[in-house]
Enzyme design. Sequence first.
Site, PDB file in Angstrom:
ATOM      1  N   CYS A 114      35.033  27.461  38.550  1.00 39.87           N
ATOM      2  CA  CYS A 114      36.044  26.636  37.880  1.00 39.87           C
ATOM      3  C   CYS A 114      36.016  25.200  38.410  1.00 39.87           C
ATOM      4  CB  CYS A 114      37.416  27.297  38.025  1.00 39.87           C
ATOM      5  SG  CYS A 114      38.621  26.657  36.864  1.00 39.87           S
ATOM      6  N   HIS A 149      36.566  33.189  36.280  1.00 32.64           N
ATOM      7  CA  HIS A 149      36.911  33.549  37.659  1.00 32.64           C
ATOM      8  C   HIS A 149      36.516  34.983  38.010  1.00 32.64           C
ATOM      9  CE1 HIS A 149      39.415  30.037  38.766  1.00 32.64           C
ATOM     10  NE2 HIS A 149      39.625  29.949  37.461  1.00 32.64           N
ATOM     11  N   GLU A 174      36.398  36.151  40.935  1.00 36.33           N
ATOM     12  CA  GLU A 174      37.230  36.594  42.066  1.00 36.33           C
ATOM     13  C   GLU A 174      38.592  37.098  41.610  1.00 36.33           C
ATOM     14  OE1 GLU A 174      37.131  33.646  40.963  1.00 36.33           O
ATOM     15  OE2 GLU A 174      38.733  32.333  41.671  1.00 36.33           O
TER      16      GLU A 174
END
Lengths: 225, 79
Positions: free
Chosen positions: A85, A202, A204
């Site tokens: 990002c 994302h 994560e």
Amino acid sequence: MKSSVIVFPGSNCDRDIAVALNKFNIKNQMVWHAETNLPKSDLVVLPGGFSFGDYLRTGCIASKSKIIKSVIDHVAKGGLLLGICNGFQILIETGLLPGTLLRNKKLKFLSKNVYLKVTNSDNKFCLGYKKKNIVKFPIAHNEGNYFAKDEIIKNLEDKNLIAFKYCDSEGVANDISNPNGSSKNIAGILNNTKNVLGLMPHPERAIDPLLSGVDGSIMFKSIFQ
Amino acid sequence: MKISAIVTLKEDVLDPQGKVVNQTLKNMGYNNITNIRQGKYFEIELNEASEEKAIKVADEICKKLLTNTVIEDYKINLK
């Protein structure tokens, strides 16, 4: 295996990525942007967020931070570098990845889960996606509309450096499945040596079945396979 | 006719972006820069033969739309 997450003023996904790395037994250290020496790391992560308040251009001020020189050295030595990002935006501003990220086509901040097609799984980040190449990751960005000159796009395609494309649940990448107007539905790209990956979605935030699924886990398992 | 308008924060209004850009340039080794302020630049094209009238229109749109006159100043230039 060791990793470093670089923390900038305004980073807000630094702890999310640290949790993800720890979950997959990667020993992580947080590194403040004003440091000049990178601790010994196999992987460096530039996290998501709004480094330096997105002043001037997204990622621009962070790309001039003191730590960046050692990050570039780390990459030159073949170390892995992941930008998620705002981290992707920083990678672009440092020149480690080509092109630029414009404001989303409809000028709206996008926060939702999207389907992605893994279009190159021949790199350390994506090895695990050989078996499952359509995945779902969250996106949360305002400037994720990838744009570059025709010759740069052609080079990315010719050398197979596009790692992720926005698509629908069937893997079809077209205007309808493109959330932000990115050229060729690009969501993530690799550098020539495939040790640098930048992506807007994302991974994560997709490591727990209770939160957006577990498709991101595959990446963290792949990295140190 | 083409007119440009530059909108900047008033001198006594804090400009955090300008300050960060200034600090970043210092970190990059440009020690001779003493100050930077960030602003906005507009290029206005309008159908108007008279310079005087064009400037009047530009002045009006700067006041009514382009500028927050509480914190910003503007400068108009004929191109």
